[in-house]
Structure formats: C-alpha cells, structure tokens
Design a protein around this motif. Structure first.
Motif, PDB file in Angstrom:
ATOM      1  N   UNK A 190      14.040 -14.701  -6.996  1.00 61.04           N
ATOM      2  CA  UNK A 190      13.098 -13.606  -6.737  1.00 61.04           C
ATOM      3  C   UNK A 190      12.034 -14.043  -5.730  1.00 61.04           C
TER       4      UNK A 190
ATOM      5  N   UNK B  67       2.009 -11.817 -12.847  1.00 60.50           N
ATOM      6  CA  UNK B  67       2.728 -10.670 -13.404  1.00 60.50           C
ATOM      7  C   UNK B  67       1.786  -9.471 -13.526  1.00 60.50           C
TER       8      UNK B  67
ATOM      9  N   UNK C  71       1.034  -8.018 -10.155  1.00 65.53           N
ATOM     10  CA  UNK C  71       2.178  -7.260  -9.650  1.00 65.53           C
ATOM     11  C   UNK C  71       2.226  -5.877 -10.290  1.00 65.53           C
TER      12      UNK C  71
ATOM     13  N   UNK D 176      -0.354  -3.646  -8.721  1.00 61.71           N
ATOM     14  CA  UNK D 176       0.091  -3.198  -7.401  1.00 61.71           C
ATOM     15  C   UNK D 176       1.137  -2.098  -7.525  1.00 61.71           C
ATOM     16  N   UNK D 177       2.079  -2.295  -8.441  1.00 59.75           N
ATOM     17  CA  UNK D 177       3.118  -1.270  -8.622  1.00 59.75           C
ATOM     18  C   UNK D 177       2.517   0.051  -9.066  1.00 59.75           C
TER      19      UNK D 177
ATOM     20  N   UNK E 180      -0.769   0.935  -5.861  1.00 58.38           N
ATOM     21  CA  UNK E 180      -0.581   0.936  -4.411  1.00 58.38           C
ATOM     22  C   UNK E 180       0.599   1.824  -4.039  1.00 58.38           C
TER      23      UNK E 180
ATOM     24  N   UNK F 270       2.446   4.233  -0.442  1.00 57.48           N
ATOM     25  CA  UNK F 270       2.410   4.494   0.991  1.00 57.48           C
ATOM     26  C   UNK F 270       1.620   5.764   1.243  1.00 57.48           C
TER      27      UNK F 270
ATOM     28  N   UNK G 256      -0.129   1.185   3.528  1.00 55.98           N
ATOM     29  CA  UNK G 256      -0.369   0.998   2.111  1.00 55.98           C
ATOM     30  C   UNK G 256      -1.756   1.519   1.763  1.00 55.98           C
TER      31      UNK G 256
ATOM     32  N   UNK H 274       4.335  -7.353   1.424  1.00 57.41           N
ATOM     33  CA  UNK H 274       5.771  -7.168   1.275  1.00 57.41           C
ATOM     34  C   UNK H 274       6.104  -6.685  -0.147  1.00 57.41           C
ATOM     35  N   UNK H 275       5.474  -7.302  -1.133  1.00 55.63           N
ATOM     36  CA  UNK H 275       5.715  -6.911  -2.525  1.00 55.63           C
ATOM     37  C   UNK H 275       5.277  -5.473  -2.770  1.00 55.63           C
ATOM     38  N   UNK H 276       4.149  -5.092  -2.177  1.00 57.29           N
ATOM     39  CA  UNK H 276       3.661  -3.722  -2.357  1.00 57.29           C
ATOM     40  C   UNK H 276       4.531  -2.727  -1.608  1.00 57.29           C
ATOM     41  N   UNK H 277       5.157  -3.191  -0.508  1.00 58.74           N
ATOM     42  CA  UNK H 277       5.984  -2.293   0.294  1.00 58.74           C
ATOM     43  C   UNK H 277       7.333  -2.025  -0.356  1.00 58.74           C
ATOM     44  N   UNK H 278       7.770  -2.964  -1.190  1.00 55.67           N
ATOM     45  CA  UNK H 278       9.047  -2.760  -1.865  1.00 55.67           C
ATOM     46  C   UNK H 278       8.849  -2.958  -3.374  1.00 55.67           C
ATOM     47  N   UNK H 279       8.074  -2.037  -3.969  1.00 55.30           N
ATOM     48  CA  UNK H 279       7.681  -2.235  -5.367  1.00 55.30           C
ATOM     49  C   UNK H 279       8.878  -2.362  -6.312  1.00 55.30           C
ATOM     50  N   UNK H 280       9.906  -1.537  -6.102  1.00 51.26           N
ATOM     51  CA  UNK H 280      11.000  -1.597  -7.068  1.00 51.26           C
ATOM     52  C   UNK H 280      11.919  -2.778  -6.797  1.00 51.26           C
ATOM     53  N   UNK H 281      12.237  -2.999  -5.520  1.00 50.79           N
ATOM     54  CA  UNK H 281      13.169  -4.076  -5.209  1.00 50.79           C
ATOM     55  C   UNK H 281      12.543  -5.448  -5.420  1.00 50.79           C
ATOM     56  N   UNK H 282      11.321  -5.644  -4.939  1.00 54.13           N
ATOM     57  CA  UNK H 282      10.735  -6.989  -4.981  1.00 54.13           C
ATOM     58  C   UNK H 282       9.781  -7.209  -6.148  1.00 54.13           C
ATOM     59  N   UNK H 283       8.752  -6.358  -6.251  1.00 55.83           N
ATOM     60  CA  UNK H 283       7.709  -6.606  -7.249  1.00 55.83           C
ATOM     61  C   UNK H 283       8.270  -6.521  -8.675  1.00 55.83           C
ATOM     62  N   UNK H 284       9.076  -5.500  -8.931  1.00 59.63           N
ATOM     63  CA  UNK H 284       9.616  -5.329 -10.278  1.00 59.63           C
ATOM     64  C   UNK H 284      10.505  -6.504 -10.647  1.00 59.63           C
ATOM     65  N   UNK H 285      11.321  -6.955  -9.684  1.00 59.40           N
ATOM     66  CA  UNK H 285      12.237  -8.046  -9.954  1.00 59.40           C
ATOM     67  C   UNK H 285      11.488  -9.352 -10.225  1.00 59.40           C
ATOM     68  N   UNK H 286      10.458  -9.600  -9.414  1.00 60.39           N
ATOM     69  CA  UNK H 286       9.673 -10.825  -9.597  1.00 60.39           C
ATOM     70  C   UNK H 286       8.957 -10.795 -10.945  1.00 60.39           C
ATOM     71  N   UNK H 287       8.413  -9.639 -11.265  1.00 60.78           N
ATOM     72  CA  UNK H 287       7.705  -9.468 -12.530  1.00 60.78           C
ATOM     73  C   UNK H 287       8.654  -9.736 -13.708  1.00 60.78           C
TER      74      UNK H 287
END
Lengths: 199, 199
Positions: free
Chosen positions: A12, A43, A46, A49-50, A53, A55, A62, B30-43
């Motif tokens: 990740x 966590x 994040x 932010x989810x 934040x 668009x 953002x 980047x994490x804020x720009x792709x909340x579902x793909x990146x932030x959710x996965x990292x979380x």
C-alpha cells in the motif's frame, strides 16, 4: 519471516509517489513498531481526509467538504480571465509555491492515455470547454506534464480551444535551474535552443 | 488553501523514516486525490498491522499475533548460541538481507538516551541479560547504531556481559563499500585505520 500484514502495508505504501520497495519496507516496519503513536495516528488522518476532503466541483482542486467551490474559485483577488490547466491537484501546489500565477485553475484529474484506455471523456475536459465558453476566459495556460501523453493531451486541448478564439499558452521548455547544457537530454536541449531568447 | 485535514495527514506522514515535508505533501495530496484506491487501502493495511503484528515476547522482533515466539526464535536451523543485539526491528531486516548472520536476535526496542530520558530500564536489557544467563549464549554481537548514543549503549551492555564470561563482538567499523578514503569522515577513517587488516 513472512508477515502478510507487513507485506500488505508495504504494498500500500509503495503506491504512493516517490516511494520504492526499500523505503516502503522501512516505513512499514516503523509503523508496526509504533502501532499507537504512528499507525493509529496515520490511520486517523487518512479517515479525516477521506471524510473531509473532496474535489472542487467547479475546478477539480482539492477542497474541504464545507467549501465547494474551493478557495481558488471564490478568491476575488485572483484573475478570473486566466485559467491554468493541470493534470493533478498536486500540480497546483507546485505552481502556487512559485508565487507567479494569479489566475484560477482547472484540474483535468488525468490525461488522455490510449495505453490506459483513457480518452477525452475520462478527464474533466468538457467542464473546461464549458468554463471557457461561459466565464469569459481570455488565456488558458496548459501546464500539463511534458512527457508524450501530456504533450499529446495539450495539443488536443489547444486545438479545441483555438477554435474558440482563446489564447492558449504553455510554460517555457528549457534547461532547468541549477543544471547545464551538459546534463540536459536531447529533447530538452532541442527545445531550449528552439526557444532561445535574447538577453 | 488551508486544508486542515491535508495538513494533519502531511504531519502524520512526516513522522515516517526518510520522509521530508515535500514528499509528505505530495503523498498527502495523492492520497486525498484517490481516496478509495489509495487512502482506504492504506488505512485497511494499517488496521491489519495494528491487529495482527506484535513484538515477539522473547526477542522483540516483529511477528504475527498467532506466532509468538517469532519465526527467528523457533527456527531450529539458526545457531542458538549466537545472539545479535539491535536497536530496532527494522535492523533485523537489513542484517537478514546480507545472508551472513545465522544466529538469533534480541531487539532492545530503543537505546540508552540521557537526552530523551531513556535509561537501561527503558530498553529490553534485563531480558537480554536473562537470555544470556539461561540460554547458554556464547557470543553476543552488538549491532547498534554507530552514533554517540548507540556507542555508549553498546559499551554499557558490553561491560555487563563481560562479567558473565560471554564473548562480545561488534560489526567492523570502516569505509563503506562504493566509497573511498576521500569521502570518509575523520571518525570513520580513524576507525578504519585502527582496524586495518592484513590482505
């Protein structure tokens, strides 16, 4: 030791910009070593932010959920006649740091990429055309990436906008600061020479 | 634009090893720009690590909740007579990558640091002494950091262990590979010369 949880976390982290395998591993071990201080805090950040934040519906930058349109779009001190088009919200940050652009932004949230199957309808291009038509835009600065797909996207957009009688510009190509002729690749040097200026 | 949520995320990311302000900002955007793909996965990955990863009760290495003592401690192929002492679980990874150490580990989870108010009782030192006493350890390799506090901690531990008749070693100091006399600082060069070997 094969720790699935650590490997998943490493994967990740590797998806973040500028993070290779080695640094992702180091970060993962650090996060696992300080679960309450580091992992829990990250966590939580994040999740905020989810939740908060998003668009900007107008320009694609953002912004926070309670401020849409964003601060750029609603700032009366910015020149509403000049629009800077970028691929990614992160690009805005870099441009703002220069302090030399005082217009507004339009984020494409992507680029035309045949290889990834992304066409003109997959980026915020229609919204750009509409803004140019309805907001009395006089100049559009295409600050896209200078690689092949970025260039192709810029050409495509420029062609559409020329039809509408708007001035379309691009930031200058050339040798970056702190570098030199010796260190520039052929394409960069060719562009720098073609775009040479009288001093 | 002041986005509190983004700034909090940037701060959390900056606490990771090797991450400066600039890269933390880029990662946050980047994490804020792709909340579902990146932030959710990292979380999600962080939550799994918090739930499933812990310190081995025996040696202090990272291990999964269902494997304590860890794979190093229970691996019969490793030499149980040699113990490598490190400050941090991440150090184990680096040593394992060399493939030259086949003993077991003991992680201090810290170092003696007067400046941060951390004394001998704040690291896993008592557990080390107990292991040396009860596990028939013949050699202890002190692979601590080579800075001032790491050195002082190593000296302190060495003094305690010498009393118990165990061989205490340290990895060799010297000029790192891919470098040269010209690039070494005074302390490194002094150590490299003092520790010179016949070829």
């Amino acid at each position: 030791m094969s720790l699935d949880a650590l490997e998943q976390l490493t994967d990740a982290l590797r998806r973040l910009p500028g993070i290779g395998r080695r640094s992702a591993e180091r970060m993962a071990v650090k996060l696992a070593s300080e679960p309450e201080k580091l992992a829990a805090q990250l966590c939580h950040a994040l999740e905020v932010v989810r939740r908060d934040v998003r668009f900007c519906q107008h320009c694609g930058a953002l912004t926070s959920s309670d401020r849409d349109p964003c601060a750029y779009c609603t700032d009366g001190n910015r020149d509403a006649n000049v629009l800077c088009v970028v691929e990614d919200p992160a690009d805005i940050q870099s441009i703002e740091e220069t302090g030399t652009f005082h217009g507004r932004y339009h984020v494409l949230l992507g680029r035309i990429s045949p290889l990834r199957g992304e066409g003109p309808n997959d980026i915020r291009l229609r919204a750009l055309i509409k803004r140019v038509r309805t907001e009395g835009i006089q100049e559009v600065v295409l600050a896209l990436n200078t690689d092949l797909e970025g260039e192709a996207t810029a050409r495509f957009i420029a062609a559409l906008l020329h039809e509408r009688g708007v001035v379309v510009t691009q930031p200058a190509y050339g040798i970056p600061a702190g570098s030199g002729v010796r260190f520039a690749d052929v394409v960069t040097l060719e562009r720098a020479l073609t775009g040479r200026r009288e001093v």
